[in-house]
Write an enzyme that holds these catalytic residues in place. Structure first.
Site, PDB file in Angstrom:
ATOM      1  N   ASP A 111       0.843  -1.201   0.000  1.00 54.96           N
ATOM      2  CA  ASP A 111       0.000   0.000   0.000  1.00 54.96           C
ATOM      3  C   ASP A 111       0.876   1.248   0.000  1.00 54.96           C
ATOM      4  O   ASP A 111       1.688   1.436   0.902  1.00 54.96           O
ATOM      5  CB  ASP A 111      -0.918   0.007   1.227  1.00 54.96           C
ATOM      6  CG  ASP A 111      -1.841   1.208   1.227  1.00 54.96           C
ATOM      7  OD1 ASP A 111      -2.915   1.122   0.596  1.00 54.96           O
ATOM      8  OD2 ASP A 111      -1.489   2.241   1.829  1.00 54.96           O
ATOM      9  N   TYR A 122       3.286  10.110   0.587  1.00 56.27           N
ATOM     10  CA  TYR A 122       4.262   9.525   1.510  1.00 56.27           C
ATOM     11  C   TYR A 122       5.692   9.840   1.069  1.00 56.27           C
ATOM     12  O   TYR A 122       6.633   9.646   1.849  1.00 56.27           O
ATOM     13  CB  TYR A 122       4.097   8.003   1.607  1.00 56.27           C
ATOM     14  CG  TYR A 122       2.732   7.512   2.037  1.00 56.27           C
ATOM     15  CD1 TYR A 122       1.800   8.376   2.636  1.00 56.27           C
ATOM     16  CD2 TYR A 122       2.359   6.186   1.848  1.00 56.27           C
ATOM     17  CE1 TYR A 122       0.549   7.913   3.011  1.00 56.27           C
ATOM     18  CE2 TYR A 122       1.103   5.717   2.230  1.00 56.27           C
ATOM     19  CZ  TYR A 122       0.196   6.589   2.805  1.00 56.27           C
ATOM     20  OH  TYR A 122      -1.045   6.134   3.178  1.00 56.27           O
ATOM     21  N   HIS A 181      -7.274   9.900  -2.137  1.00 56.63           N
ATOM     22  CA  HIS A 181      -6.720   9.812  -0.782  1.00 56.63           C
ATOM     23  C   HIS A 181      -7.625  10.476   0.262  1.00 56.63           C
ATOM     24  O   HIS A 181      -7.806   9.960   1.368  1.00 56.63           O
ATOM     25  CB  HIS A 181      -5.327  10.456  -0.763  1.00 56.63           C
ATOM     26  CG  HIS A 181      -4.449   9.952   0.329  1.00 56.63           C
ATOM     27  ND1 HIS A 181      -3.094   9.886   0.235  1.00 56.63           N
ATOM     28  CD2 HIS A 181      -4.734   9.466   1.566  1.00 56.63           C
ATOM     29  CE1 HIS A 181      -2.575   9.389   1.347  1.00 56.63           C
ATOM     30  NE2 HIS A 181      -3.561   9.141   2.167  1.00 56.63           N
TER      31      HIS A 181
END
Length: 317
Positions: free
Chosen positions: A47, A52, A114
Site C-alpha cells: 500500500d 508519503y 486519498h
C-alpha cells in the site's frame, strides 16, 4: 516463498490479498528494504501513496524482487492514492503517471482518492498562506472520480476506490459512478472499530481496508498521555490466550471481520510476525469483546482542515 494470505473478492470480480504492507511514515532510506523483507515473507500487497514521498524507493524494492524471480508482476497487488492537490480533472492522469513512473509499473492494481478534500493546485503538497493555513481547491471529487474511471478504461488501473470518505460522500460517488468504488480505506482499530461504516459498505458491495490497525503508535503528533492500543491490558489478555502478540491479534481481528488490513513496519522481525496470523482463529466471543473497546478513538482527525467543505469527520460515520 509463496504467500499464505487469503484473498477477498471485489465487486468487480477481482481478488485481492487481505493483508498488505503499509508504507505511510516509512522513511525513504528504510522502505526499499522493508518492501524486500515483505515480499520475501509472503506479502503480495503493498500500500503506497504519492504524499508519503517514498514511492521511488518502494518501486526499487518491487523491481529488485521481480528481477530476482521472487515474484512476478501479475502476482503482486499495488495500491496508491491520488493526493489532494491533484483533484482537478487535468491533473489526475499526470499524477497517476508520476506514481507509475516512481513505482516502475505500467499499471496499478488499485488507486484511491486519498481524501475527499481538494487542496490548491500547482505548488506544494500542503499549500499554505502566510498564516500557515492550508489553501483549498474548489474542485468537486465527483469530477475527480470521473477521471479515475477513464484511467480504468485506459488500462492504467485495474480497480478504483476511496480513502477517508464518510458514508454520505460514498453515497454521492455511488450515485454517479459508472465504475463503482471497490474499497474504502479508513483508520480502523478496536478503539475506532468502524462497525457502522463497515455495515454500510458491506450493503453497497464495498470492502473496508483498515489503516493504522495497530493504533499508529509512531504518529508524529502523539502525546505521552495518549492511550497506546498495543499496551492495552485487555488486548494483552486476549493475545496471551492465543499465544500471539497484541499486534498479531489486531491484524487477525481485521481479517476475520472481512476487512483488508495494512500494518506498517520497516523491521524484518515485525514484518514477518505480522503475516504469521493464519495458524489461529479468534473466537466470535473474543471478536465481540475486542469490538467493545470502541471509544471513537480516532488518531488521525485533521482538525486543521475541518473548515473544508468536504471535511469527512463531522459526519457520524
Amino acid at each position: 516463498m509463496g504467500s499464505k494470505v487469503p484473498f477477498v473478492k471485489f465487486s468487480n470480480g477481482i481478488e485481492f490479498p487481505a493483508l498488505g504492507l503499509g508504507t505511510w511514515k516509512s522513511k525513504p532510506g528504510e522502505v526499499t528494504q522493508a518492501v524486500k523483507y515483505a515480499l520475501d515473507a509472503g506479502y503480495r500487497h503493498i500500500d503506497c501513496a504519492h504524499v508519503y514521498q517514498n514511492e521511488k524507493e518502494v518501486g526499487e524494492g518491487i523491481a529488485t524482487k521481480i528481477k530476482e524471480g521472487v515474484v512476478k508482476r501479475e502476482d503482486i497487488y499495488i495500491t496508491s492514492k491520488l493526493w489532494n492537490t491533484f483533484h482537478r480533472k487535468d491533473l489526475v492522469v499526470p499524477a497517476l503517471k508520476q506514481t507509475l513512473s516512481d513505482l516502475e509499473l505500467e499499471y496499478l492494481d488499485l488507486y484511491l482518492i486519498h481524501w475527499p478534500m481538494g487542496y490548491k493546485e500547482g505548488g506544494d503538497l500542503f499549500p499554505k498562506d502566510e498564516n500557515d493555513k492550508i489553501l483549498y481547491s474548489t474542485t468537486d471529487y465527483i469530477d475527480t472520480w470521473k477521471e479515475l474511471e477513464k484511467c480504468v478504461k485506459d488500462g492504467l488501473i485495474k480497480s478504483i476506490g476511496l480513502s477517508n470518505f464518510n458514508s454520505q460522500q460514498i453515497e454521492k460517488i455511488l450515485s454517479i459512478a459508472e465504475i463503482k468504488p471497490v474499497v474504502i480505506q479508513v483508520e480502523c482499530h478496536p478503539y475506532l472499530n468502524q462497525r457502522k461504516l463497515q455495515e454500510f459498505c458491506n450493503s453497497k458491495g464495498i470492502i473496508l481496508t483498515a489503516y493504522s490497525p495497530l493504533g499508529s503508535p509512531d504518529r508524529p503528533w502523539a502525546k505521552p498521555e495518549d492511550p497506546q492500543l498495543l499496551d492495552d491490558p485487555n488486548l494483552k489478555n486476549v493475545a496471551e490466550k492465543y499465544s500471539k502478540t497484541p499486534a498479531q491479534v489486531l491484524i487477525k481481528y481485521q481479517v476475520q471481520r472481512g476487512n483488508i488490513v495494512i500494518p506498517k513496519s520497516v523491521t524484518k522481525s515485525r514484518i514477518e510476525s505480522n503475516i504469521n496470523i493464519f495458524d489461529f482463529e479468534l473466537s466470535e466471543e473474543d471478536i465481540k469483546y475486542i469490538d467493545s473497546f470502541d471509544c471513537n478513538g480516532r488518531v488521525l482527525h485533521l482538525d486543521w482542515v475541518k473548515d473544508h467543505k468536504d471535511y469527512p469527520f463531522s459526519n457520524e460515520f
